[in-house]
Every structure is written in C-alpha cells, then in structure tokens.
Motif scaffolding. Structure first.
Motif, PDB file in Angstrom:
ATOM      1  N   LEU A 193       0.827  -1.204   0.000  1.00 50.51           N
ATOM      2  CA  LEU A 193       0.000   0.000   0.000  1.00 50.51           C
ATOM      3  C   LEU A 193       0.865   1.258   0.000  1.00 50.51           C
ATOM      4  CD1 LEU A 193      -2.714   1.526   0.315  1.00 50.51           C
ATOM      5  CD2 LEU A 193      -2.472   1.216   2.792  1.00 50.51           C
ATOM      6  N   GLU A 194       1.909   1.277   0.818  1.00 49.17           N
ATOM      7  CA  GLU A 194       2.766   2.461   0.915  1.00 49.17           C
ATOM      8  C   GLU A 194       3.422   2.773  -0.429  1.00 49.17           C
ATOM      9  OE1 GLU A 194       4.217   2.531   5.571  1.00 49.17           O
ATOM     10  OE2 GLU A 194       5.052   1.000   4.232  1.00 49.17           O
ATOM     11  N   VAL A 195       3.898   1.729  -1.127  1.00 50.22           N
ATOM     12  CA  VAL A 195       4.549   1.963  -2.420  1.00 50.22           C
ATOM     13  C   VAL A 195       3.526   2.418  -3.459  1.00 50.22           C
ATOM     14  CG1 VAL A 195       5.980   0.952  -4.230  1.00 50.22           C
ATOM     15  CG2 VAL A 195       6.325   0.267  -1.861  1.00 50.22           C
ATOM     16  N   GLN A 196       2.332   1.861  -3.420  1.00 51.30           N
ATOM     17  CA  GLN A 196       1.298   2.294  -4.356  1.00 51.30           C
ATOM     18  C   GLN A 196       0.929   3.760  -4.129  1.00 51.30           C
ATOM     19  OE1 GLN A 196      -1.691  -0.721  -3.604  1.00 51.30           O
ATOM     20  NE2 GLN A 196      -1.012  -1.970  -5.332  1.00 51.30           N
ATOM     21  N   LEU A 197       0.882   4.183  -2.878  1.00 54.07           N
ATOM     22  CA  LEU A 197       0.604   5.594  -2.588  1.00 54.07           C
ATOM     23  C   LEU A 197       1.725   6.491  -3.093  1.00 54.07           C
ATOM     24  CD1 LEU A 197      -0.902   5.373   1.029  1.00 54.07           C
ATOM     25  CD2 LEU A 197      -2.128   5.862  -1.100  1.00 54.07           C
ATOM     26  N   VAL A 198       2.957   6.015  -2.995  1.00 59.83           N
ATOM     27  CA  VAL A 198       4.096   6.779  -3.509  1.00 59.83           C
ATOM     28  C   VAL A 198       3.927   7.025  -5.008  1.00 59.83           C
ATOM     29  CG1 VAL A 198       6.553   6.622  -4.070  1.00 59.83           C
ATOM     30  CG2 VAL A 198       5.784   6.131  -1.759  1.00 59.83           C
ATOM     31  N   PHE A 199       3.544   5.976  -5.746  1.00 59.09           N
ATOM     32  CA  PHE A 199       3.407   6.121  -7.192  1.00 59.09           C
ATOM     33  C   PHE A 199       2.231   7.024  -7.561  1.00 59.09           C
ATOM     34  CE2 PHE A 199       6.733   3.187  -7.454  1.00 59.09           C
ATOM     35  CZ  PHE A 199       7.150   3.088  -8.774  1.00 59.09           C
ATOM     36  N   ALA A 202       7.570  -2.587  -9.059  1.00 56.90           N
ATOM     37  CA  ALA A 202       8.757  -1.862  -8.604  1.00 56.90           C
ATOM     38  C   ALA A 202       9.213  -2.378  -7.250  1.00 56.90           C
ATOM     39  CB  ALA A 202       8.466  -0.365  -8.543  1.00 56.90           C
ATOM     40  N   GLN A 203       8.276  -2.614  -6.360  1.00 56.14           N
ATOM     41  CA  GLN A 203       8.640  -3.141  -5.052  1.00 56.14           C
ATOM     42  C   GLN A 203       9.228  -4.542  -5.164  1.00 56.14           C
ATOM     43  OE1 GLN A 203       5.464  -4.011  -2.186  1.00 56.14           O
ATOM     44  NE2 GLN A 203       6.772  -3.200  -0.560  1.00 56.14           N
ATOM     45  N   TRP A 242      10.916   2.522 -15.710  1.00 56.73           N
ATOM     46  CA  TRP A 242      11.565   2.627 -14.404  1.00 56.73           C
ATOM     47  C   TRP A 242      12.840   1.802 -14.432  1.00 56.73           C
ATOM     48  CZ3 TRP A 242      11.130   5.480 -10.073  1.00 56.73           C
ATOM     49  CH2 TRP A 242      10.019   6.328  -9.989  1.00 56.73           C
ATOM     50  N   ALA A 243      13.956   2.441 -14.106  1.00 57.68           N
ATOM     51  CA  ALA A 243      15.261   1.767 -14.095  1.00 57.68           C
ATOM     52  C   ALA A 243      15.753   1.618 -12.665  1.00 57.68           C
ATOM     53  CB  ALA A 243      16.271   2.559 -14.915  1.00 57.68           C
ATOM     54  N   PHE A 244      16.276   0.452 -12.346  1.00 55.47           N
ATOM     55  CA  PHE A 244      16.873   0.169 -11.037  1.00 55.47           C
ATOM     56  C   PHE A 244      18.363  -0.057 -11.247  1.00 55.47           C
ATOM     57  CE2 PHE A 244      12.469  -0.539 -10.402  1.00 55.47           C
ATOM     58  CZ  PHE A 244      12.217  -0.335  -9.056  1.00 55.47           C
ATOM     59  N   LEU A 245      19.177   0.714 -10.518  1.00 56.28           N
ATOM     60  CA  LEU A 245      20.628   0.674 -10.679  1.00 56.28           C
ATOM     61  C   LEU A 245      21.271   0.409  -9.323  1.00 56.28           C
ATOM     62  CD1 LEU A 245      20.888   3.885 -12.895  1.00 56.28           C
ATOM     63  CD2 LEU A 245      20.677   1.520 -13.679  1.00 56.28           C
ATOM     64  N   PRO A 246      21.615  -0.851  -9.022  1.00 55.99           N
ATOM     65  CA  PRO A 246      22.266  -1.164  -7.748  1.00 55.99           C
ATOM     66  C   PRO A 246      23.634  -0.495  -7.644  1.00 55.99           C
ATOM     67  CG  PRO A 246      21.338  -3.140  -8.739  1.00 55.99           C
ATOM     68  CD  PRO A 246      21.278  -2.060  -9.784  1.00 55.99           C
TER      69      PRO A 246
END
Length: 396
Positions: free
Chosen positions: A172-178, A306-307, A359-363
């Motif tokens: 829920l928290e991540v969905q609210l962020v988006f 994303a999560q 959306w790109a994820f870069l460790p």
C-alpha cells in the motif's frame, strides 16, 4: 531557518557547457550544504553507541514537520480511521492527495511532499515557454557558455514510518508513492514552464542518500537535458525503422529467453542487453502513454512490480555476498529512477511514436574507476543474462 540554509536556498544554479565533450554540468553549490543523517549514524555505530534514530530528530518523521519546508502535497485518509484498525487492509482509493495548505495540522499524514531544502535548482521569476539547451548565454570572455538552471526540486517522504526503502514498505505504501508521483508530475506538466520532469529514489549512502528515512525526489527543469533529447531523437529514428522499437525489442528478447525476468499483460521486467551496471533492471510498459496519464490500475500494478524488483535485487545482492563468504550483510544501496517522456520535443513532427516511460533500477555495487572515467565506457563485471537468471529465481 539557519543562515547557511537560507543561503543554500539562494545560491543560483547554472548549467555549464564543455564544447570539447559536448556535455553539460550542473553547478549547484547549495546542494553541498545539505546535512547527512546517514553519516551521523555511521559515526555513532563506529563509536559503539546505540542511539534511537528518532532521537536525531529525523526531519521526515511525524512530529518533526517543522524541520522541513511546508508541505506541497499530503496524502491522508478520506475518512477518519481508528488507530487500532489495520491500515494495510485499506486500498489506495481510501486515500486522497491534498494541497499542502489545505491540510489540518491535526490530521494524520501517510506521505507528504515538500520543496527540497537544499535544491539543485529553483523556480524564480520564470515565465514563458520551456526552452532548450540551444538557448545559452556567454560569459564576459565570450568563450564559455552557460544556461540558468531554472526548475523545481521536491522531496516525497514515502511513509510516516521510519523505514529505509521499498523493500521494507508495505504494498500500500509503495502504491501511494506512485500515485503521488503521478500527481506531482501532472502539476509540473500543467505549469507549462517545464520541458522535462522525472522522479527518482536514492537508497543508502552509496546511492547518494543523505537521510535514512525512506524518501524520493522529483525534479522539473525548463530545459530538456541533452541526453534525453538524444535518446528520443534516436527512438524516433528506430520507430521509423521498426514500427515500434519497444515491440521489436521485446520480440527479440522473448526469442532469446535470457534477459526477460518477468512479464505481465501490461509490463515487461528485463535486464537491458547493454547494461552498464551489474543488476541494472528496467520495467517497461507494453502500451504507449505518458506516465502522468496512467490510470489507477496501471499505476498500482507498476508500483507492485517496482517493489518486487527492489526486493529481488536485494536478495540477489545478499546471495552474492554469501557466495563471496562476506562476514556480514551490508545494506543494499540502489537508485531507482523514471526515464520519463519530455513534455516538449525539439521537433514535434519528428517525435517518436513510442511513448513508454521506464523505471530503471541501478544497484550501487561498483564504483567508476580510471577506465570508466577516462573512456566514458562503463565496465559491467556481471552479464545481464546472469543477473536476469538470478532475479527470475527470486521474483514474485
């Protein structure tokens, strides 16, 4: 506000051009004055002192709202809910995003957006239409070229809980962020003075974060960055050649079967063929639409993916640490960023057909060294095919 903070806000930012490399740099002295609670935590750990992070007066925790600039937007429940009720049973539709000035201070917030206290750039008296990097000024010598860095720089505090990143957050928290991302990027577009805007997340000191409390950032600039212009000019050319570059790419990747991590009806999670960093992973939609125009279902699914990507990459990094017989697990640092669609193109008639924000994820697993800095070519010590295989075993 302290004197140094006031000065940081007043420091002018400037894009400066190097004609030899045709690259731009952003000179923003105010950014160097921002404090780091992450560094403070590290110093306390070295000293073997146990200290509650909240005792540092984390500026992003509830009760410390006066430590930030006033809220630009706030996510609150549409109705009053007793604290004993399980909030995680709620859905994003139970919340609303309010303009900062409209929120009753006594009303509990779940996420909030504030103007960055140490911005990379600011909107001053800017009026008119978005511009480009072609409109530059020359200094007194007539030799150097620059462009005033007009823009907007905001911080989105992901949650009222003091957690580190999306891996620890609830769905829920991540969905609210988006949903907050969409709302703020819509506001930037509707302002009519920006050429490009995007959102990003820095998790951990190695990824550039200065606060341990989960947060993201949004920026909007009057000018469209040169690399973004180049990418979309290339995309228009590739669309002309293939009809849809992204459809052609994923047809090839499905046949190869080694770099796609996960696929749904709406999205593809994959490791790019020419990944510059180990663990580089992207989420790309299968439909052409601006991020600002996603509907709630499209947005909520993207947030969930994303999560899951963040969690899978974290497990993958920890697995690698175990294989190397690391004495302890280090926190997983990474950047997540939206490769957004420009609000304006250099030539609208030649704009690409494919409008697919990724959306790109870069460790943050390796640092650039001499070869990378000297040649401009990144060395990736882990093939994307290897990472994709590991991610598939952890994903969903």
């Amino acid at each position: 506000m302290k004197n140094e903070e006031t000065q940081a806000c007043r420091d002018a930012s400037e894009f400066r051009f190097d004609p030899l490399t045709e690259r731009w740099a952003l000179v923003a002295e105010g950014r160097g004055k921002r404090p780091s609670n992450i560094a403070r935590k590290r110093d306390d750990d070295i000293g073997d002192r146990t200290k509650d992070e909240a005792s540092w007066r984390c500026p992003f925790c509830p009760g410390n709202e006066n430590e930030t600039t006033p809220a630009v937007a706030t996510i609150v429940l549409k109705r009053v809910v007793d604290d004993s009720q399980d909030v995680d049973r709620l859905t994003p539709d139970d919340f609303e995003i309010l303009d900062g000035g409209r929120v009753n201070p006594a009303r509990r917030w779940f996420a909030r957006v504030v103007e960055n206290k140490y911005p990379a750039f600011r909107v001053t008296d800017l009026v008119g239409s978005p511009t480009s990097f072609a409109k530059v000024e020359r200094d007194a010598s007539g030799f150097h070229r620059s462009l005033r860095a007009f823009g907007r720089h905001e911080v989105l505090i992901d949650t009222n809980r003091h957690i580190r990143g999306w891996g620890e957050a609830s769905r829920l928290e991540v969905q609210l962020v988006f949903r907050a991302f969409r709302s703020r990027l819509q506001a930037f577009r509707d302002a009519g003075i920006f050429g490009y805007a995007f959102a990003f997340k820095n998790v951990g000191e190695n990824a550039g974060a200065s606060q341990p409390h989960a947060h993201c950032q949004l920026t909007a600039t009057e000018a469209v960055p040169r690399d973004i212009v180049r990418e979309f000019d290339n995309l228009a050319r590739l669309d002309s050649a293939y009809g849809s570059y992204w459809d052609a790419l994923f047809d090839v990747e499905r046949r190869a079967g080694v770099r796609i991590v996960w696929e749904t009806e709406r999205y593809v999670v994959y490791c790019p063929y020419a990944s510059r960093f180990p663990g580089e992973t992207e989420i790309c939609p299968k439909f052409d639409r601006r991020f600002e125009d996603y509907d709630n279902e499209e947005l909520d699914e993207l947030a969930t993916l994303a999560q899951e990507v963040a969690r899978a990459l974290e497990r993958c990094a920890h697995s690698s640490a175990v294989e190397r017989s690391a004495p302890r697990r280090e926190p997983f640092d990474y950047n997540a960023l939206l490769r957004n669609i420009p609000y304006v193109f250099s030539n609208d008639e030649l704009a690409p057909k494919s409008l697919r924000p990724r959306w790109a994820f870069l460790p943050s697993l390796v640092k650039k060294a001499g070869f990378e800095l000297g040649s401009g070519i990144d060395i990736n010590p882990v093939a994307p095919e290897t990472i994709a295989a590991k991610l598939r075993s952890y994903f969903a």
